[in-house]
Design a protein around this motif. Structure first.
Motif, PDB file in Angstrom:
ATOM      1  N   LYS A   1      43.646 -14.746   9.418  1.00  0.00           N
ATOM      2  CA  LYS A   1      44.626 -15.724   8.960  1.00  0.00           C
ATOM      3  C   LYS A   1      44.921 -16.701  10.097  1.00  0.00           C
ATOM      4  O   LYS A   1      45.074 -16.292  11.240  1.00  0.00           O
ATOM      5  CB  LYS A   1      45.894 -14.985   8.540  1.00  0.00           C
ATOM      6  N   LEU A   2      45.003 -17.989   9.778  1.00  0.00           N
ATOM      7  CA  LEU A   2      45.329 -19.010  10.771  1.00  0.00           C
ATOM      8  C   LEU A   2      46.810 -19.330  10.709  1.00  0.00           C
ATOM      9  O   LEU A   2      47.368 -19.518   9.627  1.00  0.00           O
ATOM     10  CB  LEU A   2      44.556 -20.299  10.492  1.00  0.00           C
ATOM     11  N   LYS A   3      47.444 -19.387  11.871  1.00  0.00           N
ATOM     12  CA  LYS A   3      48.839 -19.790  11.958  1.00  0.00           C
ATOM     13  C   LYS A   3      48.892 -21.002  12.883  1.00  0.00           C
ATOM     14  O   LYS A   3      48.759 -20.870  14.103  1.00  0.00           O
ATOM     15  CB  LYS A   3      49.689 -18.651  12.523  1.00  0.00           C
ATOM     16  N   PRO A   4      49.046 -22.215  12.319  1.00  0.00           N
ATOM     17  CA  PRO A   4      49.031 -23.420  13.151  1.00  0.00           C
ATOM     18  C   PRO A   4      50.261 -23.517  14.054  1.00  0.00           C
ATOM     19  O   PRO A   4      51.327 -23.006  13.722  1.00  0.00           O
ATOM     20  CB  PRO A   4      49.006 -24.552  12.136  1.00  0.00           C
ATOM     21  N   LEU A   5      50.084 -24.175  15.179  1.00  0.00           N
ATOM     22  CA  LEU A   5      51.160 -24.368  16.147  1.00  0.00           C
ATOM     23  C   LEU A   5      51.717 -25.785  16.052  1.00  0.00           C
ATOM     24  O   LEU A   5      51.050 -26.690  15.580  1.00  0.00           O
ATOM     25  CB  LEU A   5      50.638 -24.110  17.563  1.00  0.00           C
ATOM     26  N   SER A   6      52.904 -25.978  16.525  1.00  0.00           N
ATOM     27  CA  SER A   6      53.665 -27.241  16.562  1.00  0.00           C
ATOM     28  C   SER A   6      53.509 -28.044  15.268  1.00  0.00           C
ATOM     29  O   SER A   6      53.863 -27.570  14.217  1.00  0.00           O
ATOM     30  CB  SER A   6      53.351 -28.047  17.816  1.00  0.00           C
ATOM     31  N   ASP A   7      52.949 -29.259  15.336  1.00  0.00           N
ATOM     32  CA  ASP A   7      52.894 -30.123  14.146  1.00  0.00           C
ATOM     33  C   ASP A   7      51.540 -30.069  13.443  1.00  0.00           C
ATOM     34  O   ASP A   7      51.157 -30.993  12.759  1.00  0.00           O
ATOM     35  CB  ASP A   7      53.242 -31.562  14.526  1.00  0.00           C
ATOM     36  N   ARG A   8      50.831 -28.962  13.596  1.00  0.00           N
ATOM     37  CA  ARG A   8      49.509 -28.813  12.974  1.00  0.00           C
ATOM     38  C   ARG A   8      49.631 -28.247  11.557  1.00  0.00           C
ATOM     39  O   ARG A   8      50.556 -27.516  11.238  1.00  0.00           O
ATOM     40  CB  ARG A   8      48.607 -27.881  13.789  1.00  0.00           C
ATOM     41  N   VAL A   9      48.648 -28.601  10.719  1.00  0.00           N
ATOM     42  CA  VAL A   9      48.598 -28.161   9.333  1.00  0.00           C
ATOM     43  C   VAL A   9      47.166 -27.714   9.030  1.00  0.00           C
ATOM     44  O   VAL A   9      46.224 -28.401   9.401  1.00  0.00           O
ATOM     45  CB  VAL A   9      48.991 -29.313   8.369  1.00  0.00           C
ATOM     46  N   VAL A  10      47.001 -26.566   8.368  1.00  0.00           N
ATOM     47  CA  VAL A  10      45.684 -26.094   7.948  1.00  0.00           C
ATOM     48  C   VAL A  10      45.487 -26.500   6.495  1.00  0.00           C
ATOM     49  O   VAL A  10      46.336 -26.208   5.649  1.00  0.00           O
ATOM     50  CB  VAL A  10      45.557 -24.559   8.088  1.00  0.00           C
ATOM     51  N   ILE A  11      44.378 -27.214   6.232  1.00  0.00           N
ATOM     52  CA  ILE A  11      44.099 -27.687   4.878  1.00  0.00           C
ATOM     53  C   ILE A  11      42.699 -27.277   4.446  1.00  0.00           C
ATOM     54  O   ILE A  11      41.850 -26.969   5.283  1.00  0.00           O
ATOM     55  CB  ILE A  11      44.244 -29.226   4.767  1.00  0.00           C
ATOM     56  N   LYS A  12      42.493 -27.261   3.143  1.00  0.00           N
ATOM     57  CA  LYS A  12      41.169 -27.012   2.576  1.00  0.00           C
ATOM     58  C   LYS A  12      40.853 -28.174   1.655  1.00  0.00           C
ATOM     59  O   LYS A  12      41.622 -28.464   0.730  1.00  0.00           O
ATOM     60  CB  LYS A  12      41.141 -25.698   1.799  1.00  0.00           C
ATOM     61  N   MET A  13      39.733 -28.845   1.911  1.00  0.00           N
ATOM     62  CA  MET A  13      39.356 -30.008   1.121  1.00  0.00           C
ATOM     63  C   MET A  13      38.965 -29.582  -0.287  1.00  0.00           C
ATOM     64  O   MET A  13      38.384 -28.517  -0.485  1.00  0.00           O
ATOM     65  CB  MET A  13      38.190 -30.753   1.773  1.00  0.00           C
ATOM     66  N   THR A  14      39.299 -30.434  -1.263  1.00  0.00           N
ATOM     67  CA  THR A  14      38.879 -30.182  -2.639  1.00  0.00           C
ATOM     68  C   THR A  14      37.434 -30.618  -2.787  1.00  0.00           C
ATOM     69  O   THR A  14      36.926 -31.391  -1.978  1.00  0.00           O
ATOM     70  CB  THR A  14      39.763 -30.950  -3.641  1.00  0.00           C
ATOM     71  N   GLU A  15      36.774 -30.139  -3.809  1.00  0.00           N
ATOM     72  CA  GLU A  15      35.375 -30.486  -4.032  1.00  0.00           C
ATOM     73  C   GLU A  15      35.257 -31.940  -4.479  1.00  0.00           C
ATOM     74  O   GLU A  15      36.078 -32.434  -5.241  1.00  0.00           O
ATOM     75  CB  GLU A  15      34.766 -29.586  -5.105  1.00  0.00           C
ATOM     76  N   ALA A  16      34.189 -32.615  -4.022  1.00  0.00           N
ATOM     77  CA  ALA A  16      33.924 -33.986  -4.418  1.00  0.00           C
ATOM     78  C   ALA A  16      33.393 -34.003  -5.851  1.00  0.00           C
ATOM     79  O   ALA A  16      32.788 -33.040  -6.302  1.00  0.00           O
ATOM     80  CB  ALA A  16      32.905 -34.628  -3.482  1.00  0.00           C
ATOM     81  N   GLU A  17      33.647 -35.088  -6.541  1.00  0.00           N
ATOM     82  CA  GLU A  17      33.153 -35.232  -7.912  1.00  0.00           C
ATOM     83  C   GLU A  17      31.631 -35.223  -7.913  1.00  0.00           C
ATOM     84  O   GLU A  17      31.002 -35.867  -7.079  1.00  0.00           O
ATOM     85  CB  GLU A  17      33.647 -36.556  -8.513  1.00  0.00           C
ATOM     86  N   GLU A  18      31.039 -34.506  -8.852  1.00  0.00           N
ATOM     87  CA  GLU A  18      29.585 -34.443  -8.946  1.00  0.00           C
ATOM     88  C   GLU A  18      29.029 -35.427  -9.961  1.00  0.00           C
ATOM     89  O   GLU A  18      27.837 -35.686  -9.972  1.00  0.00           O
ATOM     90  CB  GLU A  18      29.152 -33.019  -9.292  1.00  0.00           C
ATOM     91  N   THR A  19      29.882 -35.983 -10.823  1.00  0.00           N
ATOM     92  CA  THR A  19      29.439 -36.985 -11.784  1.00  0.00           C
ATOM     93  C   THR A  19      30.408 -38.151 -11.753  1.00  0.00           C
ATOM     94  O   THR A  19      31.587 -37.995 -11.458  1.00  0.00           O
ATOM     95  CB  THR A  19      29.394 -36.422 -13.220  1.00  0.00           C
ATOM     96  N   THR A  20      29.892 -39.328 -12.075  1.00  0.00           N
ATOM     97  CA  THR A  20      30.741 -40.509 -12.134  1.00  0.00           C
ATOM     98  C   THR A  20      31.434 -40.558 -13.488  1.00  0.00           C
ATOM     99  O   THR A  20      31.126 -39.776 -14.375  1.00  0.00           O
ATOM    100  CB  THR A  20      29.906 -41.791 -11.938  1.00  0.00           C
ATOM    101  N   ALA A  21      32.326 -41.518 -13.672  1.00  0.00           N
ATOM    102  CA  ALA A  21      33.040 -41.657 -14.942  1.00  0.00           C
ATOM    103  C   ALA A  21      32.072 -41.953 -16.089  1.00  0.00           C
ATOM    104  O   ALA A  21      32.325 -41.597 -17.234  1.00  0.00           O
ATOM    105  CB  ALA A  21      34.083 -42.766 -14.823  1.00  0.00           C
ATOM    106  N   SER A  22      30.962 -42.593 -15.778  1.00  0.00           N
ATOM    107  CA  SER A  22      29.983 -42.916 -16.823  1.00  0.00           C
ATOM    108  C   SER A  22      28.983 -41.792 -17.053  1.00  0.00           C
ATOM    109  O   SER A  22      28.080 -41.918 -17.870  1.00  0.00           O
ATOM    110  CB  SER A  22      29.242 -44.205 -16.467  1.00  0.00           C
ATOM    111  N   GLY A  23      29.113 -40.672 -16.317  1.00  0.00           N
ATOM    112  CA  GLY A  23      28.259 -39.513 -16.546  1.00  0.00           C
ATOM    113  C   GLY A  23      27.047 -39.405 -15.645  1.00  0.00           C
ATOM    114  O   GLY A  23      26.202 -38.539 -15.841  1.00  0.00           O
TER     115      GLY A  23
END
Length: 94
Positions: free
Chosen positions: A2-24
Motif C-alpha cells: 500500500k502506498l501512503k503519500p507524503l505532504s501534498d502528494r496524491v496517488v492516482i490511477k489513470m482511466t483507460e483510454a477510449e478504444e473507439t471514436t464516436a463514429s465507431g
C-alpha cells in the motif's frame, strides 16, 4: 503493498483510454491519446510545503483531471500508479 503519500502528494490511477471514436472507428494503441482522467487512490496529509500551508482539496475516490505527463509512474503489485503533487491536478470531475 500500500502506498501512503507524503505532504501534498496524491496517488492516482489513470482511466483507460477510449478504444473507439464516436463514429465507431477502432483505434490502435499508438493512436490513443494519453488519458488525463484519473481516480484518486490515496491522499497525503498536506501541511507546510515551501513555507506555505497546503490544505488537501481532493479525497480518495474523486475523479480528477491531471496535467499531461505529470507525476512519477510507479508499478505496485502489477498495477501502474502515478504519484503527483496536488498542484498538478487541474480539476475534480463531478
Amino acid at each position: 503493498m500500500k502506498l501512503k503519500p507524503l505532504s501534498d502528494r496524491v496517488v492516482i490511477k489513470m482511466t483507460e483510454a477510449e478504444e473507439t471514436t464516436a463514429s465507431g472507428i477502432v483505434l490502435v494503441s499508438s493512436a490513443k491519446e494519453k488519458p488525463q482522467v484519473a481516480e484518486v487512490l490515496a491522499v497525503g496529509p498536506g501541511g507546510v510545503v515551501d513555507g506555505k500551508e497546503v490544505v488537501m482539496q481532493v479525497k480518495v475516490g474523486d475523479k480528477v483531471i491531471t496535467s499531461k505527463y505529470s507525476g512519477t509512474e510507479v508499478k505496485i503489485d502489477g498495477e501502474e500508479l502515478i504519484v503527483v503533487r496536488q498542484n498538478d491536478i487541474l480539476a475534480i470531475v463531478e
